[in-house]
Design a protein around this motif. Structure first.
Motif, mmCIF file in Angstrom:
data_model
loop_
_atom_site.group_PDB
_atom_site.id
_atom_site.type_symbol
_atom_site.label_atom_id
_atom_site.label_comp_id
_atom_site.label_asym_id
_atom_site.label_seq_id
_atom_site.Cartn_x
_atom_site.Cartn_y
_atom_site.Cartn_z
ATOM 1 N N ALA A 45 8.632 -3.959 0.381
ATOM 2 C CA ALA A 45 7.227 -3.582 0.292
ATOM 3 C C ALA A 45 6.561 -4.269 -0.896
ATOM 4 C CB ALA A 45 7.101 -2.068 0.143
ATOM 5 N N GLY A 46 5.425 -4.898 -0.646
ATOM 6 C CA GLY A 46 4.621 -5.388 -1.754
ATOM 7 C C GLY A 46 4.041 -4.202 -2.506
ATOM 8 N N ALA A 47 4.366 -4.092 -3.773
ATOM 9 C CA ALA A 47 3.907 -2.950 -4.577
ATOM 10 C C ALA A 47 3.262 -3.448 -5.867
ATOM 11 C CB ALA A 47 5.070 -2.006 -4.873
ATOM 12 N N SER A 48 2.591 -4.578 -5.772
ATOM 13 C CA SER A 48 2.064 -5.241 -6.960
ATOM 14 C C SER A 48 0.673 -4.742 -7.311
ATOM 15 C CB SER A 48 2.006 -6.758 -6.728
ATOM 16 O OG SER A 48 3.272 -7.276 -6.431
ATOM 17 N N ASN A 49 0.423 -4.678 -8.626
ATOM 18 C CA ASN A 49 -0.909 -4.418 -9.150
ATOM 19 C C ASN A 49 -0.900 -4.825 -10.615
ATOM 20 O OD1 ASN A 49 -3.329 -2.626 -10.177
ATOM 21 N ND2 ASN A 49 -3.430 -2.627 -7.941
ATOM 22 N N ASN A 50 -2.060 -5.218 -11.133
ATOM 23 C CA ASN A 50 -2.092 -5.576 -12.547
ATOM 24 C C ASN A 50 -2.320 -4.356 -13.437
ATOM 25 O OD1 ASN A 50 -4.744 -5.246 -11.790
ATOM 26 N ND2 ASN A 50 -5.520 -7.028 -12.884
ATOM 27 N N ASP A 51 -2.365 -3.189 -12.822
ATOM 28 C CA ASP A 51 -2.318 -1.907 -13.529
ATOM 29 C C ASP A 51 -0.899 -1.372 -13.355
ATOM 30 O OD1 ASP A 51 -2.373 0.752 -14.273
ATOM 31 O OD2 ASP A 51 -4.042 1.319 -12.980
ATOM 32 N N THR A 52 -0.144 -1.315 -14.423
ATOM 33 C CA THR A 52 1.274 -0.946 -14.331
ATOM 34 C C THR A 52 1.465 0.410 -13.662
ATOM 35 O OG1 THR A 52 1.777 -2.245 -16.302
ATOM 36 C CG2 THR A 52 3.395 -0.590 -15.646
ATOM 37 N N LEU A 53 0.667 1.397 -14.036
ATOM 38 C CA LEU A 53 0.830 2.735 -13.461
ATOM 39 C C LEU A 53 0.541 2.731 -11.965
ATOM 40 C CD1 LEU A 53 -0.661 5.061 -16.237
ATOM 41 C CD2 LEU A 53 1.745 4.575 -15.713
ATOM 42 N N HIS A 54 -0.425 1.918 -11.541
ATOM 43 C CA HIS A 54 -0.704 1.817 -10.107
ATOM 44 C C HIS A 54 0.462 1.156 -9.380
ATOM 45 C CE1 HIS A 54 -3.890 0.731 -6.794
ATOM 46 N NE2 HIS A 54 -2.949 1.545 -6.356
ATOM 47 N N SER A 55 1.066 0.154 -9.993
ATOM 48 C CA SER A 55 2.226 -0.497 -9.388
ATOM 49 C C SER A 55 3.402 0.474 -9.288
ATOM 50 C CB SER A 55 2.623 -1.735 -10.200
ATOM 51 O OG SER A 55 3.483 -2.568 -9.454
ATOM 52 N N VAL A 56 3.583 1.303 -10.305
ATOM 53 C CA VAL A 56 4.618 2.342 -10.238
ATOM 54 C C VAL A 56 4.339 3.284 -9.067
ATOM 55 C CG1 VAL A 56 5.553 4.388 -11.393
ATOM 56 C CG2 VAL A 56 5.251 2.257 -12.670
ATOM 57 N N GLN A 57 3.081 3.703 -8.918
ATOM 58 C CA GLN A 57 2.705 4.597 -7.820
ATOM 59 C C GLN A 57 3.000 3.959 -6.469
ATOM 60 O OE1 GLN A 57 -1.503 5.618 -7.695
ATOM 61 N NE2 GLN A 57 -1.382 5.960 -5.489
ATOM 62 N N LEU A 58 2.620 2.686 -6.293
ATOM 63 C CA LEU A 58 2.872 1.992 -5.036
ATOM 64 C C LEU A 58 4.372 1.867 -4.770
ATOM 65 C CD1 LEU A 58 0.199 -0.846 -5.330
ATOM 66 C CD2 LEU A 58 0.132 1.084 -3.732
ATOM 67 N N THR A 59 5.146 1.660 -5.819
ATOM 68 C CA THR A 59 6.596 1.552 -5.680
ATOM 69 C C THR A 59 7.197 2.871 -5.208
ATOM 70 O OG1 THR A 59 6.727 -0.166 -7.385
ATOM 71 C CG2 THR A 59 8.739 1.091 -6.931
ATOM 72 N N LEU A 60 6.760 3.974 -5.799
ATOM 73 C CA LEU A 60 7.278 5.284 -5.405
ATOM 74 C C LEU A 60 6.885 5.621 -3.970
ATOM 75 C CD1 LEU A 60 6.673 7.306 -8.700
ATOM 76 C CD2 LEU A 60 8.822 6.321 -7.855
ATOM 77 N N GLU A 61 5.685 5.221 -3.556
ATOM 78 C CA GLU A 61 5.264 5.437 -2.177
ATOM 79 C C GLU A 61 6.097 4.585 -1.219
ATOM 80 O OE1 GLU A 61 1.061 4.742 -2.067
ATOM 81 O OE2 GLU A 61 0.588 6.648 -3.065
ATOM 82 N N ALA A 62 6.431 3.364 -1.623
ATOM 83 C CA ALA A 62 7.283 2.508 -0.798
ATOM 84 C C ALA A 62 8.680 3.107 -0.664
ATOM 85 C CB ALA A 62 7.360 1.109 -1.402
ATOM 86 N N GLU A 63 9.182 3.661 -1.745
ATOM 87 C CA GLU A 63 10.501 4.301 -1.719
ATOM 88 C C GLU A 63 10.489 5.483 -0.752
ATOM 89 O OE1 GLU A 63 13.834 6.031 -4.885
ATOM 90 O OE2 GLU A 63 11.931 5.213 -5.609
#
Length: 296
Positions: free
Chosen positions: A78-96
């Protein structure tokens, strides 16, 4: 140890006439990429998938849907990239939570952090998830280069950082990266035309866009090199090179994924148009792509 295989496709997102995600077309696209083009992993909602114009809810549903449709035949990154670190963490957890096998995380773009800032960005994501992480270094789009020592430091400290997609022509960088990499870190080429040169200095495989139309041939090329047949690999590279270059440097340097979406539509895999600010190819560009395909 996680292995995404040697051929990873950065998958487009299919849209309908209203430029809404075409959920009805998605099963055919997934089956085509796995069964016909022999993709071993699919990157969902990466840049080729027009992630900047997808909502977080669309991204989550895309990952859930592709995981379900792949049925274990290919891994889903899953692409979970963002230049806001906390948003990228959120996208990563949603992908998981959605069942992804891994995440692709591009270096923070536009805000251009220092190497220390890049390190902290990836560290925060790696500590937040158990998913395998593929880093993504593409200086031309991000405005920053993830230096070799930064990548190696992260891979040595976090076992779930298992790969780096490198999209640039600096073979000195790749040579050094391969030489210093711990055994669990695989290096992937992120530019189709550079795949064979990357393999020659120790890269593991490719995250490909052209694999939407010539995936089985690319997999044959990569496997031939890995199996000790560089002559066959070189022959396939030369055969595919016009397409590799043409898909990215067709008239007016049309940006990805417009050319590959047009190519898929020509092949009867209906993936629709693109959301602004990306534009579909014009008539001359479309004819150029059609001619490229006719020579395969």
């Amino acid at each position: 140890m996680t292995d995404f295989g040697r051929l990873v496709t950065a998958m487009v997102t299919p849209f309908d006439e209203r430029l809404e995600v075409n959920w009805e077309q998605l099963p055919a696209l997934v089956d085509y990429l796995i069964d016909v083009q022999k993709s071993e992993s699919l990157v969902v909602c990466g840049t080729t998938g027009e992630s900047p114009t997808l909502t977080d809810e669309e991204r989550k549903r895309m990952v859930e849907s592709v995981v379900r449709l792949a049925k274990g035949r290919a891994k889903v990154i899953a692409g979970a990239s963002n230049n806001d670190t906390l948003h990228s963490v959120q996208l990563t957890l949603e992908a998981e939570a959605a069942g992804a096998d891994g995440v692709l995380i591009v270096a923070p773009y536009y805000n251009r952090p220092s190497q220390a800032g890049i390190y902290e960005h990836y560290k925060a994501i790696a500590k937040a998830t158990k998913l395998p992480i593929m880093m993504y270094n593409i200086p031309s789009r991000c405005g920053i280069d993830v230096e070799v020592d930064t990548t190696i430091r992260l891979a040595n400290e976090f076992e779930n950082i298992v790969a780096s997609k490198e999209a640039h022509g600096d073979l000195d960088h790749i040579t050094s990266l391969v030489a210093k990499a711990p055994s669990h870190l695989k290096i992937y080429c992120g530019d189709d035309s550079l795949t064979l040169p990357y393999l020659s200095v120790g890269a593991h495989g490719v995250v490909s866009v052209a694999s939407h139309v010539v995936g089985s041939q690319i997999r044959s090329m990569v496997n031939a090199y890995a199996e000790g047949d560089p002559v066959k690999a070189r022959r396939l590279h030369h055969e595919l090179f016009p397409l590799f270059r043409g898909m990215f440097f067709c008239p007016n340097r049309v940006p990805n994924p417009a050319p590959v979406k047009h190519a898929l539509n020509l092949k009867g895999i209906q993936v629709g148009g693109l959301r602004l600010p990306m534009l579909a190819v014009n008539e001359a560009e479309g004819q150029f792509i059609e001619e490229l395909l006719s020579h395969l």
